[in-house]
Design an enzyme around this catalytic site. Structure first.
Site, PDB file in Angstrom:
ATOM      1  N   ASP A  88      -9.274   9.720  10.746  1.00  0.00           N
ATOM      2  CA  ASP A  88      -9.987  10.864  11.151  1.00  0.00           C
ATOM      3  C   ASP A  88     -11.265  10.266  11.003  1.00  0.00           C
ATOM      4  OD1 ASP A  88      -9.640  10.648   8.418  1.00  0.00           O
ATOM      5  OD2 ASP A  88     -10.431  12.779   8.233  1.00  0.00           O
ATOM      6  N   GLY A 127       0.916  -1.233   0.089  1.00  0.00           N
ATOM      7  CA  GLY A 127       0.089  -0.096   0.007  1.00  0.00           C
ATOM      8  C   GLY A 127       0.823   1.270  -0.087  1.00  0.00           C
ATOM      9  N   GLN A 128       0.206   2.345  -0.095  1.00  0.00           N
ATOM     10  CA  GLN A 128       0.892   3.579  -0.159  1.00  0.00           C
ATOM     11  C   GLN A 128       1.792   4.142   1.061  1.00  0.00           C
ATOM     12  OE1 GLN A 128      -1.756   6.867  -1.144  1.00  0.00           O
ATOM     13  NE2 GLN A 128      -3.252   6.492   0.398  1.00  0.00           N
ATOM     14  N   ALA A 154      -4.844  -2.542   5.544  1.00  0.00           N
ATOM     15  CA  ALA A 154      -6.234  -2.367   5.982  1.00  0.00           C
ATOM     16  C   ALA A 154      -7.185  -2.526   4.861  1.00  0.00           C
ATOM     17  CB  ALA A 154      -6.346  -0.945   6.715  1.00  0.00           C
ATOM     18  N   TYR A 163     -16.807   1.979   7.712  1.00  0.00           N
ATOM     19  CA  TYR A 163     -15.225   1.979   7.930  1.00  0.00           C
ATOM     20  C   TYR A 163     -14.930   2.607   8.966  1.00  0.00           C
ATOM     21  CZ  TYR A 163     -10.525   3.907   6.849  1.00  0.00           C
ATOM     22  OH  TYR A 163      -9.199   4.277   6.753  1.00  0.00           O
ATOM     23  N   LYS A 194     -12.515   0.714  11.886  1.00  0.00           N
ATOM     24  CA  LYS A 194     -11.357   1.518  12.413  1.00  0.00           C
ATOM     25  C   LYS A 194     -11.071   1.559  13.927  1.00  0.00           C
ATOM     26  CE  LYS A 194      -8.205   2.189  10.097  1.00  0.00           C
ATOM     27  NZ  LYS A 194      -7.078   1.096   9.647  1.00  0.00           N
ATOM     28  N   ASP A 208      -1.732 -12.457   4.430  1.00  0.00           N
ATOM     29  CA  ASP A 208      -3.218 -11.753   4.549  1.00  0.00           C
ATOM     30  C   ASP A 208      -3.482 -11.770   6.117  1.00  0.00           C
ATOM     31  OD1 ASP A 208      -5.993 -11.785   4.962  1.00  0.00           O
ATOM     32  OD2 ASP A 208      -6.285 -12.554   2.886  1.00  0.00           O
TER      33      ASP A 208
HETATM   34  N1  LIG Z   1      -5.937   6.282   2.698  1.00  0.00           N
HETATM   35  C1  LIG Z   1      -6.288   7.425   3.599  1.00  0.00           C
HETATM   36  O1  LIG Z   1      -6.756   8.379   3.207  1.00  0.00           O
HETATM   37  C2  LIG Z   1      -6.278   6.943   5.088  1.00  0.00           C
HETATM   38  C3  LIG Z   1      -6.540   8.053   6.022  1.00  0.00           C
HETATM   39  C4  LIG Z   1      -6.412   7.700   7.219  1.00  0.00           C
HETATM   40  C5  LIG Z   1      -5.977   6.597   7.664  1.00  0.00           C
HETATM   41  N2  LIG Z   1      -5.691   5.641   6.958  1.00  0.00           N
HETATM   42  C6  LIG Z   1      -5.124   4.343   7.466  1.00  0.00           C
HETATM   43  O2  LIG Z   1      -3.518   4.349   7.178  1.00  0.00           O
HETATM   44  C7  LIG Z   1      -3.236   2.952   6.910  1.00  0.00           C
HETATM   45  C8  LIG Z   1      -2.732   2.803   5.395  1.00  0.00           C
HETATM   46  O3  LIG Z   1      -3.524   2.959   4.435  1.00  0.00           O
HETATM   47  P1  LIG Z   1      -3.307   3.341   3.026  1.00  0.00           P
HETATM   48  O4  LIG Z   1      -3.706   4.675   2.625  1.00  0.00           O
HETATM   49  O5  LIG Z   1      -1.639   2.959   2.837  1.00  0.00           O
HETATM   50  O6  LIG Z   1      -3.886   2.062   2.172  1.00  0.00           O
HETATM   51  P2  LIG Z   1      -3.812   1.380   0.880  1.00  0.00           P
HETATM   52  O7  LIG Z   1      -2.756   2.064   0.034  1.00  0.00           O
HETATM   53  O8  LIG Z   1      -4.876   0.960   0.713  1.00  0.00           O
HETATM   54  O9  LIG Z   1      -2.842   0.440   1.550  1.00  0.00           O
HETATM   55  C9  LIG Z   1      -3.594  -0.618   2.404  1.00  0.00           C
HETATM   56  C10 LIG Z   1      -2.844  -2.257   2.076  1.00  0.00           C
HETATM   57  O10 LIG Z   1      -3.353  -3.113   2.959  1.00  0.00           O
HETATM   58  C11 LIG Z   1      -3.554  -4.360   1.939  1.00  0.00           C
HETATM   59  N3  LIG Z   1      -4.555  -5.235   2.489  1.00  0.00           N
HETATM   60  C12 LIG Z   1      -6.109  -5.061   2.098  1.00  0.00           C
HETATM   61  N4  LIG Z   1      -6.492  -6.486   2.850  1.00  0.00           N
HETATM   62  C13 LIG Z   1      -5.462  -7.089   3.274  1.00  0.00           C
HETATM   63  C14 LIG Z   1      -5.516  -8.167   4.018  1.00  0.00           C
HETATM   64  N5  LIG Z   1      -6.455  -8.920   4.496  1.00  0.00           N
HETATM   65  N6  LIG Z   1      -4.150  -8.834   4.308  1.00  0.00           N
HETATM   66  C15 LIG Z   1      -3.020  -8.024   4.173  1.00  0.00           C
HETATM   67  N7  LIG Z   1      -3.047  -6.965   3.497  1.00  0.00           N
HETATM   68  C16 LIG Z   1      -3.924  -6.209   3.112  1.00  0.00           C
HETATM   69  C17 LIG Z   1      -3.878  -3.567   0.576  1.00  0.00           C
HETATM   70  O11 LIG Z   1      -3.694  -4.772  -0.426  1.00  0.00           O
HETATM   71  P3  LIG Z   1      -4.278  -4.582  -1.845  1.00  0.00           P
HETATM   72  O12 LIG Z   1      -4.382  -3.299  -2.559  1.00  0.00           O
HETATM   73  O13 LIG Z   1      -3.955  -5.635  -2.407  1.00  0.00           O
HETATM   74  O14 LIG Z   1      -5.808  -4.942  -1.287  1.00  0.00           O
HETATM   75  C18 LIG Z   1      -3.064  -2.604   0.563  1.00  0.00           C
HETATM   76  O15 LIG Z   1      -1.707  -2.786  -0.094  1.00  0.00           O
HETATM   77  C19 LIG Z   1      -4.580   2.299   6.994  1.00  0.00           C
HETATM   78  O16 LIG Z   1      -4.718   1.696   8.385  1.00  0.00           O
HETATM   79  C20 LIG Z   1      -5.863   3.034   6.704  1.00  0.00           C
HETATM   80  O17 LIG Z   1      -6.867   2.509   7.339  1.00  0.00           O
HETATM   81  C21 LIG Z   1      -5.798   5.796   5.444  1.00  0.00           C
END
Ligand SMILES: NC(=O)c1ccc[n+]([C@@H]2O[C@H](COP(=O)([O-])OP(=O)(O)OC[C@H]3O[C@@H](n4cnc5c(N)ncnc54)[C@H](OP(=O)(O)O)[C@@H]3O)[C@@H](O)[C@H]2O)c1
Length: 282
Positions: free
Chosen positions: A104, A22-23, A66, A127, A131, A46
């Protein structure tokens, strides 16, 4: 802070990253590059299931995996909970100190002022509920890091979507009645490192970009900084019609002296610079 799991001989910290594809996972691998990093993407672990055999017991886990599809969680709340709650419990079961990322979106956005760590959560969406339950599942040896509106040079995110749409259209319609702190994952990864390397106690920490804006403000800043001539039409969330409700104002601030992140405008510039560097192969 507890460093009792660290190797007493001073060997490099063994840091496990979940969701490494993920990012944020990508940015964490860079920020913790001085550690002995084991970066596991979804195909390697997973998190809905117990951990696979690991090369060694980690000293630190950065839990970035996530379910992040906010609208999709409305249709499949159990599926989202299996990852965000069950997965976090599996991570906590490793027994190492954990950084568990939260959002948030655990707040309802009605406070009328920035949210502090001690404010009571009241999620509006499925969602957000997963969280919040995930925060509890992270256990007692966890830094629960709430951040917001993440974007980076990889993955699906608002900045990359705007670059794509802005290159193809003269005008985009963007929500202007939701206000938050757009946070560059490179800055969040650096602040995470400051948090765990400092004297931070376990518990909830708010780490988000300085300043605040609406999605429409963010789109205009991206176009301006990227030199894209695309107009932003400001619309309401009701006009946009996303399935999941989102807080109208979810600015995160720390009352605990959390590491300060740069302003969100600096985040946009840093991300665009990193994207340019990636595209030119440097
Ligand atoms: N994105 C936002 O705006 C945001 C805001 C606040 C907080 N957050 C939190 O920050 C954290 C990182 O988010 P991010 O933005 O980096 O999200 P992201 O780019 O969607 O990365 C999440 C990663 O988790 C992987 N994933 C999904 N289901 C999984 C599973 N069952 N087992 C293992 N890996 C799994 C995804 O893989 P696939 O791509 O293969 O599904 C993806 O690589 C998360 O906890 C998120 O809730 C995000």
């Amino acid at each position: 802070m507890e460093h009792d799991d660290a190797d007493p001989l001073g060997a490099r910290r063994r840091t496990l990253i979940t969701g490494a594809g993920g990012q944020l996972g990508h940015a964490l691998a860079g920020a913790f590059g001085g550690d002995e990093v084991v970066a596991l993407s979804r195909d390697a672990w997973d998190v809905r299931f117990d951990a696979p055999p690991l090369p060694s017991r980690p000293d630190l886990v950065l839990h970035a995996a996530a379910w992040t599809d906010v609208d999709g969680a409305e249709d499949d709340p159990q599926g989202a909970a299996a990852v965000n709650v069950g997965g976090t419990a599996h991570v906590a079961a490793l027994g190492a100190p954990v950084v568990a990322y939260s959002s948030d979106y655990v707040f309802d956005g009605t406070k009328g002022a920035p949210y502090l760590e001690s404010d009571a959560p009241a999620p509006l969406s499925a969602y957000g509920r997963t969280k919040l339950h995930g925060e509890a599942a992270a256990g007692e040896r966890a830094w629960v890091v709430r951040s917001s509106w993440l974007y980076g040079e990889t993955g699906n995110n608002f900045l990359r979507t705007m670059l794509r749409l802005g290159a193809a259209r003269d005008e985009v319609s963007v929500v202007d009645d939701q206000r938050g702190c757009p946070t560059y994952v490179g800055h969040l990864a650096g602040a995470t490192r400051e948090l765990v390397d400092g004297t931070a106690e376990f518990g909830v920490w708010h780490l988000a970009a300085d300043g605040d804006c609406t999605w429409a403000d963010l789109a205009e800043a991206i176009f301006e900084d990227a030199g894209i001539a695309c107009r932003v039409r400001r619309i309401t969330a009701a006009q946009f019609g996303a399935r999941a409700p989102r807080p109208a104002q979810s600015i995160l601030r720390s009352e605990k002296g959390a590491p300060r992140l740069p302003h969100w405008r600096d985040g946009v510039r840093a991300c665009l610079a990193a994207l340019g560097a990636r595209e030119s192969g440097s």
